[in-house]
Design a protein around this motif. Structure first.
Motif, PDB file in Angstrom:
ATOM      1  N   ILE A 132      -1.859 -14.846 -54.036  1.00  0.00           N
ATOM      2  CA  ILE A 132      -2.263 -14.929 -52.550  1.00  0.00           C
ATOM      3  C   ILE A 132      -3.741 -15.250 -52.852  1.00  0.00           C
ATOM      4  CG2 ILE A 132      -0.414 -13.289 -51.708  1.00  0.00           C
ATOM      5  CD1 ILE A 132      -2.225 -11.070 -52.176  1.00  0.00           C
ATOM      6  N   ARG A 133      -4.354 -15.418 -51.482  1.00  0.00           N
ATOM      7  CA  ARG A 133      -5.523 -15.556 -51.394  1.00  0.00           C
ATOM      8  C   ARG A 133      -6.031 -14.589 -50.260  1.00  0.00           C
ATOM      9  NH1 ARG A 133      -3.774 -19.898 -53.566  1.00  0.00           N
ATOM     10  NH2 ARG A 133      -5.102 -21.371 -54.564  1.00  0.00           N
ATOM     11  N   ILE A 134      -6.948 -13.868 -50.423  1.00  0.00           N
ATOM     12  CA  ILE A 134      -7.338 -12.878 -49.344  1.00  0.00           C
ATOM     13  C   ILE A 134      -8.860 -12.777 -49.442  1.00  0.00           C
ATOM     14  CG2 ILE A 134      -5.336 -11.433 -49.459  1.00  0.00           C
ATOM     15  CD1 ILE A 134      -6.898  -9.348 -51.140  1.00  0.00           C
ATOM     16  N   PRO A 135      -9.368 -12.189 -48.418  1.00  0.00           N
ATOM     17  CA  PRO A 135     -10.933 -12.220 -48.173  1.00  0.00           C
ATOM     18  C   PRO A 135     -11.361 -11.267 -49.447  1.00  0.00           C
ATOM     19  CG  PRO A 135     -10.091 -11.982 -46.230  1.00  0.00           C
ATOM     20  CD  PRO A 135      -9.009 -12.291 -47.080  1.00  0.00           C
ATOM     21  N   TYR A 136     -12.419 -11.898 -50.031  1.00  0.00           N
ATOM     22  CA  TYR A 136     -12.904 -10.898 -51.211  1.00  0.00           C
ATOM     23  C   TYR A 136     -13.475  -9.452 -51.032  1.00  0.00           C
ATOM     24  CZ  TYR A 136     -17.763 -11.861 -50.045  1.00  0.00           C
ATOM     25  OH  TYR A 136     -19.068 -11.824 -49.361  1.00  0.00           O
ATOM     26  N   ARG A 137     -14.019  -9.354 -49.583  1.00  0.00           N
ATOM     27  CA  ARG A 137     -14.539  -8.246 -49.457  1.00  0.00           C
ATOM     28  C   ARG A 137     -13.328  -7.203 -49.317  1.00  0.00           C
ATOM     29  NH1 ARG A 137     -19.792  -8.213 -48.459  1.00  0.00           N
ATOM     30  NH2 ARG A 137     -21.051  -9.709 -48.047  1.00  0.00           N
ATOM     31  N   ASN A 138     -12.136  -7.421 -49.202  1.00  0.00           N
ATOM     32  CA  ASN A 138     -11.041  -6.773 -49.073  1.00  0.00           C
ATOM     33  C   ASN A 138     -10.500  -5.949 -50.278  1.00  0.00           C
ATOM     34  OD1 ASN A 138     -11.023  -7.128 -46.228  1.00  0.00           O
ATOM     35  ND2 ASN A 138      -9.186  -8.406 -46.259  1.00  0.00           N
ATOM     36  N   ILE A 139     -11.327  -6.413 -51.337  1.00  0.00           N
ATOM     37  CA  ILE A 139     -10.744  -5.850 -52.823  1.00  0.00           C
ATOM     38  C   ILE A 139     -12.192  -5.468 -53.417  1.00  0.00           C
ATOM     39  CG2 ILE A 139      -8.554  -7.127 -52.917  1.00  0.00           C
ATOM     40  CD1 ILE A 139     -10.227  -9.022 -55.134  1.00  0.00           C
ATOM     41  N   TRP A 140     -11.909  -4.726 -54.576  1.00  0.00           N
ATOM     42  CA  TRP A 140     -13.200  -4.616 -55.430  1.00  0.00           C
ATOM     43  C   TRP A 140     -13.385  -5.657 -56.184  1.00  0.00           C
ATOM     44  CZ3 TRP A 140     -14.032  -5.383 -60.518  1.00  0.00           C
ATOM     45  CH2 TRP A 140     -15.093  -4.755 -60.941  1.00  0.00           C
ATOM     46  N   PHE A 141     -14.563  -6.194 -56.258  1.00  0.00           N
ATOM     47  CA  PHE A 141     -15.216  -7.220 -56.975  1.00  0.00           C
ATOM     48  C   PHE A 141     -16.600  -6.856 -57.800  1.00  0.00           C
ATOM     49  CE2 PHE A 141     -17.053  -7.794 -52.742  1.00  0.00           C
ATOM     50  CZ  PHE A 141     -18.405  -8.364 -53.203  1.00  0.00           C
ATOM     51  N   PRO A 142     -16.817  -7.624 -58.944  1.00  0.00           N
ATOM     52  CA  PRO A 142     -18.079  -6.976 -59.745  1.00  0.00           C
ATOM     53  C   PRO A 142     -19.311  -7.323 -59.137  1.00  0.00           C
ATOM     54  CG  PRO A 142     -16.669  -8.817 -60.788  1.00  0.00           C
ATOM     55  CD  PRO A 142     -15.987  -8.334 -59.616  1.00  0.00           C
ATOM     56  N   ASP A 143     -20.122  -6.608 -59.112  1.00  0.00           N
ATOM     57  CA  ASP A 143     -21.735  -6.638 -58.607  1.00  0.00           C
ATOM     58  C   ASP A 143     -22.508  -7.713 -59.523  1.00  0.00           C
ATOM     59  OD1 ASP A 143     -21.926  -4.643 -60.341  1.00  0.00           O
ATOM     60  OD2 ASP A 143     -23.134  -3.703 -59.106  1.00  0.00           O
ATOM     61  N   ILE A 144     -22.088  -8.482 -60.055  1.00  0.00           N
ATOM     62  CA  ILE A 144     -22.833  -9.569 -60.955  1.00  0.00           C
ATOM     63  C   ILE A 144     -23.763 -10.466 -59.988  1.00  0.00           C
ATOM     64  CG2 ILE A 144     -22.640 -11.215 -62.520  1.00  0.00           C
ATOM     65  CD1 ILE A 144     -21.110  -8.807 -63.453  1.00  0.00           C
ATOM     66  N   ILE A 145     -24.932 -10.095 -60.706  1.00  0.00           N
ATOM     67  CA  ILE A 145     -26.015 -10.637 -59.728  1.00  0.00           C
ATOM     68  C   ILE A 145     -27.417 -11.336 -60.595  1.00  0.00           C
ATOM     69  CG2 ILE A 145     -26.091  -8.941 -57.701  1.00  0.00           C
ATOM     70  CD1 ILE A 145     -28.885  -7.713 -59.101  1.00  0.00           C
ATOM     71  N   LEU A 146     -27.938 -12.348 -60.037  1.00  0.00           N
ATOM     72  CA  LEU A 146     -28.775 -13.053 -60.981  1.00  0.00           C
ATOM     73  C   LEU A 146     -30.173 -12.111 -61.028  1.00  0.00           C
ATOM     74  CD1 LEU A 146     -30.315 -15.577 -62.354  1.00  0.00           C
ATOM     75  CD2 LEU A 146     -30.750 -16.187 -59.946  1.00  0.00           C
ATOM     76  N   VAL A 147     -30.332 -11.518 -62.035  1.00  0.00           N
ATOM     77  CA  VAL A 147     -31.400 -10.333 -62.254  1.00  0.00           C
ATOM     78  C   VAL A 147     -32.647 -10.921 -61.962  1.00  0.00           C
ATOM     79  CG1 VAL A 147     -32.314  -8.647 -63.579  1.00  0.00           C
ATOM     80  CG2 VAL A 147     -29.877  -8.990 -63.629  1.00  0.00           C
ATOM     81  N   ASN A 148     -33.031 -12.195 -62.418  1.00  0.00           N
ATOM     82  CA  ASN A 148     -34.386 -12.622 -62.190  1.00  0.00           C
ATOM     83  C   ASN A 148     -34.615 -13.728 -60.928  1.00  0.00           C
ATOM     84  OD1 ASN A 148     -32.825 -14.417 -63.592  1.00  0.00           O
ATOM     85  ND2 ASN A 148     -34.660 -15.495 -64.835  1.00  0.00           N
ATOM     86  N   THR A 149     -34.021 -12.999 -59.964  1.00  0.00           N
ATOM     87  CA  THR A 149     -33.952 -13.964 -58.680  1.00  0.00           C
ATOM     88  C   THR A 149     -35.304 -14.017 -58.069  1.00  0.00           C
ATOM     89  OG1 THR A 149     -33.030 -14.395 -56.554  1.00  0.00           O
ATOM     90  CG2 THR A 149     -33.358 -12.421 -57.294  1.00  0.00           C
ATOM     91  N   ALA A 150     -35.884 -14.941 -57.576  1.00  0.00           N
ATOM     92  CA  ALA A 150     -36.983 -15.282 -56.752  1.00  0.00           C
ATOM     93  C   ALA A 150     -36.732 -15.432 -55.370  1.00  0.00           C
ATOM     94  CB  ALA A 150     -37.976 -16.423 -57.260  1.00  0.00           C
ATOM     95  N   ASP A 151     -35.398 -15.156 -55.047  1.00  0.00           N
ATOM     96  CA  ASP A 151     -35.205 -15.361 -53.456  1.00  0.00           C
ATOM     97  C   ASP A 151     -35.172 -14.014 -52.957  1.00  0.00           C
ATOM     98  OD1 ASP A 151     -33.999 -15.893 -51.155  1.00  0.00           O
ATOM     99  OD2 ASP A 151     -32.423 -17.003 -52.230  1.00  0.00           O
ATOM    100  N   SER A 152     -35.873 -13.540 -51.885  1.00  0.00           N
ATOM    101  CA  SER A 152     -36.009 -12.399 -51.106  1.00  0.00           C
ATOM    102  C   SER A 152     -34.743 -12.226 -50.362  1.00  0.00           C
ATOM    103  CB  SER A 152     -37.157 -12.513 -50.156  1.00  0.00           C
ATOM    104  OG  SER A 152     -37.235 -13.303 -49.186  1.00  0.00           O
ATOM    105  N   ASN A 153     -34.109 -13.242 -50.035  1.00  0.00           N
ATOM    106  CA  ASN A 153     -32.939 -13.003 -49.328  1.00  0.00           C
ATOM    107  C   ASN A 153     -31.421 -13.551 -50.345  1.00  0.00           C
ATOM    108  OD1 ASN A 153     -30.791 -12.323 -47.368  1.00  0.00           O
ATOM    109  ND2 ASN A 153     -31.643 -14.190 -46.080  1.00  0.00           N
ATOM    110  N   TYR A 154     -31.378 -12.876 -51.608  1.00  0.00           N
ATOM    111  CA  TYR A 154     -30.423 -13.352 -52.500  1.00  0.00           C
ATOM    112  C   TYR A 154     -29.144 -13.518 -51.797  1.00  0.00           C
ATOM    113  CZ  TYR A 154     -27.718 -13.335 -56.761  1.00  0.00           C
ATOM    114  OH  TYR A 154     -26.779 -13.837 -57.703  1.00  0.00           O
ATOM    115  N   GLU A 155     -28.788 -12.415 -51.377  1.00  0.00           N
ATOM    116  CA  GLU A 155     -27.148 -12.337 -50.735  1.00  0.00           C
ATOM    117  C   GLU A 155     -26.881 -13.427 -50.036  1.00  0.00           C
ATOM    118  OE1 GLU A 155     -24.954  -9.001 -48.256  1.00  0.00           O
ATOM    119  OE2 GLU A 155     -25.389  -8.297 -50.138  1.00  0.00           O
ATOM    120  N   ALA A 156     -27.730 -13.987 -49.220  1.00  0.00           N
ATOM    121  CA  ALA A 156     -27.578 -15.209 -48.315  1.00  0.00           C
ATOM    122  C   ALA A 156     -27.541 -16.326 -49.200  1.00  0.00           C
ATOM    123  CB  ALA A 156     -28.514 -15.306 -47.327  1.00  0.00           C
ATOM    124  N   SER A 157     -28.024 -16.484 -50.307  1.00  0.00           N
ATOM    125  CA  SER A 157     -27.752 -17.618 -51.018  1.00  0.00           C
ATOM    126  C   SER A 157     -26.652 -18.000 -51.995  1.00  0.00           C
ATOM    127  CB  SER A 157     -29.156 -17.790 -51.973  1.00  0.00           C
ATOM    128  OG  SER A 157     -28.892 -16.771 -53.080  1.00  0.00           O
TER     129      SER A 157
END
Length: 148
Positions: A29-54
């Motif tokens: 099945i395919r479901i919206p990712y926000r409806n399940i747990w997903f890992p909070d893997i991020i780019l630690v050394n981001t230079a983007d003040s609005n990282y989530e939007a990227s």
């Protein structure tokens, strides 16, 4: 530096298993990712003040065996230290460091996957000479257990 990329995260969630016979033979099945747990893997050394939007996440693809795949498109912005002492024969190294923000490596363990550079387009000023990944356990001053 800006990197236009596709990121693929895969994991097993035993709470998302089902018997296909109970659901008309449905094996995925395919479901919206926000409806399940997903890992909070991020780019630690981001230079983007609005990282989530990227980062644009898609639906999660879930199999009846509890295997989850999340495909994301991202335009990542990082700071790379430039050394132009030997310009135009200089070489630059730019690291992209990914980690979980809230889980240590007893809860989430990153593994190396294959990199696909088949759609990579060369920059007229810079040439990609090497691409590699490495796993590194990091001790965060806050916590005794390393993150990966």
């Amino acid at each position: 530096m800006k990197t236009n990329t596709e990121m693929i995260m895969k994991w097993k969630d035993y709470n998302l298993k089902w018997n296909p016979d109970d659901y008309n033979g449905t094996t995925s099945i395919r479901i919206p990712y926000r409806n399940i747990w997903f890992p909070d893997i991020i780019l630690v050394n981001t230079a983007d003040s609005n990282y989530e939007a990227s980062v644009l996440n898609t639906n999660a693809i879930i199999t009846h065996q509890g295997e989850v795949e999340l495909l994301s498109h991202a335009i990542l912005t990082t700071v790379c230290l430039m050394d132009v002492q030997w310009y135009p024969f200089d070489q630059q190294t730019c690291r992209l460091t990914f980690a979980s923000w809230t889980y240590d490596n007893t809860k989430i363990r990153l593994v190396q996957g294959p990199a696909d550079l088949s759609k990579f387009r060369q920059n007229p000023e810079f040439f990609l000479e090497d691409f590699y990944s490495e796993l590194d356990d990091v001790i965060n001053p806050c916590c005794p257990t390393p993150i990966s």
